[in-house]
Design a protein around this motif. Sequence first.
Motif, PDB file in Angstrom:
ATOM      1  N   SER A 175       0.838  -1.206   0.000  1.00 48.73           N
ATOM      2  CA  SER A 175       0.000   0.000   0.000  1.00 48.73           C
ATOM      3  C   SER A 175       0.870   1.252   0.000  1.00 48.73           C
ATOM      4  O   SER A 175       2.096   1.197   0.178  1.00 48.73           O
ATOM      5  CB  SER A 175      -0.930   0.011   1.221  1.00 48.73           C
ATOM      6  OG  SER A 175      -1.773  -1.114   1.236  1.00 48.73           O
ATOM      7  N   ARG A 176       0.209   2.375  -0.175  1.00 49.95           N
ATOM      8  CA  ARG A 176       0.915   3.654  -0.236  1.00 49.95           C
ATOM      9  C   ARG A 176       0.222   4.649   0.696  1.00 49.95           C
ATOM     10  O   ARG A 176      -1.008   4.772   0.688  1.00 49.95           O
ATOM     11  CB  ARG A 176       0.920   4.187  -1.677  1.00 49.95           C
ATOM     12  CG  ARG A 176       1.639   5.524  -1.848  1.00 49.95           C
ATOM     13  CD  ARG A 176       1.576   5.974  -3.307  1.00 49.95           C
ATOM     14  NE  ARG A 176       2.218   7.257  -3.493  1.00 49.95           N
ATOM     15  CZ  ARG A 176       3.532   7.439  -3.685  1.00 49.95           C
ATOM     16  NH1 ARG A 176       4.330   6.366  -3.697  1.00 49.95           N
ATOM     17  NH2 ARG A 176       4.035   8.638  -3.849  1.00 49.95           N
ATOM     18  N   VAL A 177       1.023   5.357   1.493  1.00 52.13           N
ATOM     19  CA  VAL A 177       0.512   6.383   2.405  1.00 52.13           C
ATOM     20  C   VAL A 177       1.180   7.707   2.060  1.00 52.13           C
ATOM     21  O   VAL A 177       2.422   7.770   1.928  1.00 52.13           O
ATOM     22  CB  VAL A 177       0.786   6.019   3.880  1.00 52.13           C
ATOM     23  CG1 VAL A 177       0.307   7.136   4.802  1.00 52.13           C
ATOM     24  CG2 VAL A 177       0.096   4.720   4.240  1.00 52.13           C
ATOM     25  N   GLU A 178       0.383   8.759   1.909  1.00 52.45           N
ATOM     26  CA  GLU A 178       0.897  10.092   1.570  1.00 52.45           C
ATOM     27  C   GLU A 178       0.538  11.070   2.682  1.00 52.45           C
ATOM     28  O   GLU A 178      -0.628  11.120   3.120  1.00 52.45           O
ATOM     29  CB  GLU A 178       0.304  10.578   0.250  1.00 52.45           C
ATOM     30  CG  GLU A 178       0.698   9.711  -0.941  1.00 52.45           C
ATOM     31  CD  GLU A 178       0.046  10.200  -2.224  1.00 52.45           C
ATOM     32  OE1 GLU A 178      -0.909  11.007  -2.139  1.00 52.45           O
ATOM     33  OE2 GLU A 178       0.491   9.788  -3.309  1.00 52.45           O
ATOM     34  N   VAL A 179       1.533  11.823   3.122  1.00 51.72           N
ATOM     35  CA  VAL A 179       1.333  12.865   4.135  1.00 51.72           C
ATOM     36  C   VAL A 179       1.542  14.216   3.466  1.00 51.72           C
ATOM     37  O   VAL A 179       2.611  14.470   2.893  1.00 51.72           O
ATOM     38  CB  VAL A 179       2.314  12.687   5.313  1.00 51.72           C
ATOM     39  CG1 VAL A 179       2.119  13.804   6.328  1.00 51.72           C
ATOM     40  CG2 VAL A 179       2.123  11.329   5.973  1.00 51.72           C
ATOM     41  N   HIS A 180       0.520  15.055   3.526  1.00 54.49           N
ATOM     42  CA  HIS A 180       0.609  16.404   2.948  1.00 54.49           C
ATOM     43  C   HIS A 180       0.334  17.422   4.056  1.00 54.49           C
ATOM     44  O   HIS A 180      -0.538  17.203   4.911  1.00 54.49           O
ATOM     45  CB  HIS A 180      -0.416  16.591   1.835  1.00 54.49           C
ATOM     46  CG  HIS A 180      -0.184  15.716   0.638  1.00 54.49           C
ATOM     47  ND1 HIS A 180       0.674  16.060  -0.378  1.00 54.49           N
ATOM     48  CD2 HIS A 180      -0.697  14.505   0.309  1.00 54.49           C
ATOM     49  CE1 HIS A 180       0.674  15.097  -1.292  1.00 54.49           C
ATOM     50  NE2 HIS A 180      -0.153  14.135  -0.895  1.00 54.49           N
ATOM     51  N   ALA A 181       1.052  18.525   4.014  1.00 53.51           N
ATOM     52  CA  ALA A 181       0.810  19.639   4.941  1.00 53.51           C
ATOM     53  C   ALA A 181       0.865  20.924   4.137  1.00 53.51           C
ATOM     54  O   ALA A 181       1.876  21.220   3.485  1.00 53.51           O
ATOM     55  CB  ALA A 181       1.846  19.651   6.059  1.00 53.51           C
ATOM     56  N   ASP A 226      -4.356   7.200   2.215  1.00 51.41           N
ATOM     57  CA  ASP A 226      -3.809   5.907   1.789  1.00 51.41           C
ATOM     58  C   ASP A 226      -4.646   5.359   0.655  1.00 51.41           C
ATOM     59  O   ASP A 226      -5.727   5.878   0.346  1.00 51.41           O
ATOM     60  CB  ASP A 226      -3.777   4.925   2.968  1.00 51.41           C
ATOM     61  CG  ASP A 226      -5.165   4.612   3.515  1.00 51.41           C
ATOM     62  OD1 ASP A 226      -5.948   3.982   2.788  1.00 51.41           O
ATOM     63  OD2 ASP A 226      -5.448   5.001   4.677  1.00 51.41           O
ATOM     64  N   ASP A 227      -4.140   4.308   0.018  1.00 51.32           N
ATOM     65  CA  ASP A 227      -4.883   3.655  -1.078  1.00 51.32           C
ATOM     66  C   ASP A 227      -5.300   2.246  -0.686  1.00 51.32           C
ATOM     67  O   ASP A 227      -5.406   1.354  -1.525  1.00 51.32           O
ATOM     68  CB  ASP A 227      -4.033   3.623  -2.346  1.00 51.32           C
ATOM     69  CG  ASP A 227      -2.719   2.857  -2.161  1.00 51.32           C
ATOM     70  OD1 ASP A 227      -2.438   2.440  -1.009  1.00 51.32           O
ATOM     71  OD2 ASP A 227      -1.981   2.678  -3.141  1.00 51.32           O
ATOM     72  N   GLY A 228      -5.540   2.049   0.633  1.00 48.96           N
ATOM     73  CA  GLY A 228      -5.944   0.745   1.121  1.00 48.96           C
ATOM     74  C   GLY A 228      -7.405   0.441   0.863  1.00 48.96           C
ATOM     75  O   GLY A 228      -8.079   1.129   0.068  1.00 48.96           O
TER      76      GLY A 228
END
Length: 461
Positions: free
Chosen positions: A372-378, A391-393
């Motif tokens: 899976s892929r997790v993205e953190v944006h601020a 995430d794309d879960g």
Amino acid sequence: MRRRLLAVLIVLMGVAVLLLSVPLAGSLAQSRTEHLLLQRRADAARFADLADRLRTPTDRAELSAEIDRYAELYGAAVLVEDAAGHPVARAGRGAAAKAAAGAVDAGSGALTGRPTAQLPTIWPWGPTTVVLAEPVGQDERVSGAVVLAAPTDAARRDVTVRSALIAAGALAAFVTAALVAVGITRWLMRPVRDLDRAVEKLAAGSLQARAASDTGPPELRRLRRHFNSMAEAVADSVGRQRDFVADASHQLRNPLATLVLQLENIEPHLGPGPGRAEFARALDETERLGELLDGLLALARVESGSAALTDQDLSAEVRERATAWESVFRKTGIDLTADVEDGLRGRVLPDAVGRVLDALLDNAAKFLPPGSRVEVHATLRDGTVVVRVADDGPGVPADQLPTLIRRFVRGAQHQNVPGSGLGLAIADEIARLSGGRLTIGHNTPRGLAVELLLPESEARR
């Protein structure tokens, strides 16, 4: 409410000023009209006396000369009639002369022995000329009438000046009354606004909120005291409840730790068989119970915390937590990326963003499958700092999204995953105490997206 109360008071005071000033102006105009009537009746009576003594051409000449001088001096018109209504002498010209010549009713009334008893009220806008009549002779000896048409310029000027003074006085009284109304409104509304702010803070979770204003009517001061007493009782009750949860959780940890230790000491003495599987499940449950107690302690500390909000570098905090979790995600086979805007600052609880990110990233590490892929944006959005973890879960069903931040709630598909179900509840409480909020929604095209929304620091604006 303040504006409505002020508007009502001003309207009432304006109506009161009008009800006082308009009759006063009318009374002064009527008084000036009566004064004009007395003046002109005296003049008309003098001319009637001269007309009553007409015997010779010399008397007629004297009357004509007298009314000519009067007409020239006052701009008036004088008409002397005999008993048959025929002109005996006249003087004046212009509008006054036309008014005197057309005053048939006034002359007819005077021929019956009735002098003019009332004139139309003089106002600044008119009438420009008034007509009055005086009989010549008395009683049954009425031998004619004097009709006098006099301009009202001087009277109208007097009425205008008096009306202007009344209007100025009324305006000054209205302004004074409006200022008094503003003061009264502030006096009345100050404790109400103070109570409103205190209720708003109390509803937001600030149990120390109190109404401080001690002004206003006795009823509002009594309401303030009752509210503060209620707030004290609520704060005391909630405090006792939180203390009980914290104390109970803390006290349970010691016997639980002892139980875990004893179970672990028993494990080497167990032989193969069904009992060993049951033992493993019992040990797992005790460890889960330990996590639950740790979560309860953390939640109690957050809810009862009185730490002040401080200005913090949110960009650095997000980067630091994303870096700290990289090794954990690498071991689980999950790709973690971070895109953080520079210079993000917020006034929040100490380490608030770090603790919220820890809860969100811990959930992602537990529940997402490898690959899976997790993205953190601020970033900054409309004056709000937005920290987004997506995430794309497999995601969560739409009907379960609102329940995720409730305490002890876990998805049906995650019941066997270690955890207490308090992580998102703690994160939501931290966000609320920092003046922000936590939102949970679907990611596009699939997965879960959680956003931490915090107000931007005033120092950055």
